[in-house]
Scaffold this active site. Structure first.
Site, PDB file in Angstrom:
ATOM      1  N   ASP A   1      26.842  13.589  82.453  1.00  0.00           N
ATOM      2  CA  ASP A   1      27.502  14.204  83.612  1.00  0.00           C
ATOM      3  C   ASP A   1      26.601  14.153  84.847  1.00  0.00           C
ATOM      4  OD1 ASP A   1      29.638  14.785  81.993  1.00  0.00           O
ATOM      5  OD2 ASP A   1      29.385  16.962  82.042  1.00  0.00           O
TER       6      ASP A   1
ATOM      7  N   HIS B   1      23.125  16.677  77.479  1.00  0.00           N
ATOM      8  CA  HIS B   1      22.870  18.041  77.980  1.00  0.00           C
ATOM      9  C   HIS B   1      23.667  19.043  77.166  1.00  0.00           C
ATOM     10  CE1 HIS B   1      26.531  16.974  80.138  1.00  0.00           C
ATOM     11  NE2 HIS B   1      26.686  18.223  80.536  1.00  0.00           N
TER      12      HIS B   1
ATOM     13  N   ASP C   1      31.324  20.741  75.796  1.00  0.00           N
ATOM     14  CA  ASP C   1      32.196  19.566  75.632  1.00  0.00           C
ATOM     15  C   ASP C   1      31.388  18.300  75.339  1.00  0.00           C
ATOM     16  OD1 ASP C   1      31.380  19.759  78.413  1.00  0.00           O
ATOM     17  OD2 ASP C   1      32.818  18.172  78.869  1.00  0.00           O
TER      18      ASP C   1
ATOM     19  N   HIS D   1      22.975  18.695  87.413  1.00  0.00           N
ATOM     20  CA  HIS D   1      24.190  19.226  86.776  1.00  0.00           C
ATOM     21  C   HIS D   1      23.800  20.384  85.860  1.00  0.00           C
ATOM     22  CE1 HIS D   1      28.097  19.245  84.846  1.00  0.00           C
ATOM     23  NE2 HIS D   1      27.536  19.033  83.673  1.00  0.00           N
TER      24      HIS D   1
HETATM   25 ZN   LIG Z   1      28.362  18.981  81.694  1.00  0.00          ZN
END
Ligand SMILES: [Zn+2]
Length: 255
Positions: A129, A55, A59, A112
């Site tokens: 995530d 995604h 980070d 998310h």
């Molecule tokens: Zn994320």
């Protein structure tokens, strides 16, 4: 079968390296930083074969451009319709990709973020995530209902499927899980094991789907007493499993 190795990044990210000893192929998942990846490649005398993105968050993507300076022609797989613009091979639901000799299916897992995808097969799932050990990603872009459906699609994986997520959030997630299910014996045992791992600075990951189904409250909204300890401020009458999931997610957001 490929080997998967953790490369630590930032304070609690893992950039997973998927390595095939047979043909020396090496892929990395969600390189939010380039330097730890380059160090890993140098140490193990490997070249990078390609990059997988789950995604658009920085980070998970900020290291890609620098890796491409060193390895200019490698593919960058990731979600179609992503806010991240560096993807060379956009993927969508049910696409298949072969990574280091292993076939993966792409599943869209919005919640998310809206663009989130996971890469899965019966042995291994790269869940970014979306699914963490003992927890799930916060809802930044999607709805609770979307996230519940996303987790349900991952929940179909076999017990032995190894789950590789991006963050070492396990102990914090399990503290919440214990508040939800204080009498869950498997959960208490798993907390002890994770504490020992972390005391030795070892990852708690990968986890596996059988373990997650037993300890992760966000996969357990079908358990009759999962909301038995819900704080009074969140009390309401959910009439579907996703609404129970939504209450758990709200509870965790304020935990
Ligand atoms: Zn994320």
């Amino acid at each position: 079968m490929a080997q998967v190795e953790p490369i630590k990044a930032f304070t609690d990210n893992y950039i997973w390296a998927i390595c095939n000893e047979h043909d020396n192929a090496t892929w990395v998942v969600d390189p939010g930083q380039s330097q730890p990846v380059l160090t890993f490649l140098n140490k193990s005398n490997r070249a990078l074969s390609g990059i997988l993105i789950t995604h658009h968050h920085w980070d998970h993507t900020d290291g890609v451009a620098e890796l491409l300076l060193q390895f200019p022609n490698i593919p960058v797989y990731g979600p179609k319709d992503s806010k991240y613009e560096g993807i060379t091979h956009p993927l969508t639901q049910d696409d298949t990709v072969t990574i280091a000799g292993m076939p993966f299916k792409v599943v869209q897992t919005p919640g998310h973020t809206l663009d989130h995808i996971c890469y899965i097969n019966d042995d291994l799932a790269l869940t970014g995530d979306t699914l963490f050990s003992g927890g799930c990603g916060r809802l930044f872009e999607g709805t609770a209902e979307q996230m519940w459906h996303s987790l349900e699609s991952l929940k179909q994986l076999p017990d032995t499927c190894q789950i590789y997520c991006t963050h070492e959030y396990t102990l914090a997630n399990l503290a919440f899980a214990h508040a939800v299910e204080p009498m869950n014996k498997k959960l208490s045992d798993y907390i002890k094991w994770c504490q020992l791992q972390r005391a030795q600075d070892l990852p708690t990951l990968p986890t596996n789907m059988g373990n997650e189904r037993a300890v992760n409250p966000f996969l357990r909204s079908d358990q009759a007493d999962i909301l038995a300890h819900l704080p009074a401020s969140l009390q309401s009458t959910p009439n579907s499993l996703w609404q129970k999931f939504a209450l758990l997610r709200q509870w965790k957001d304020n935990f």
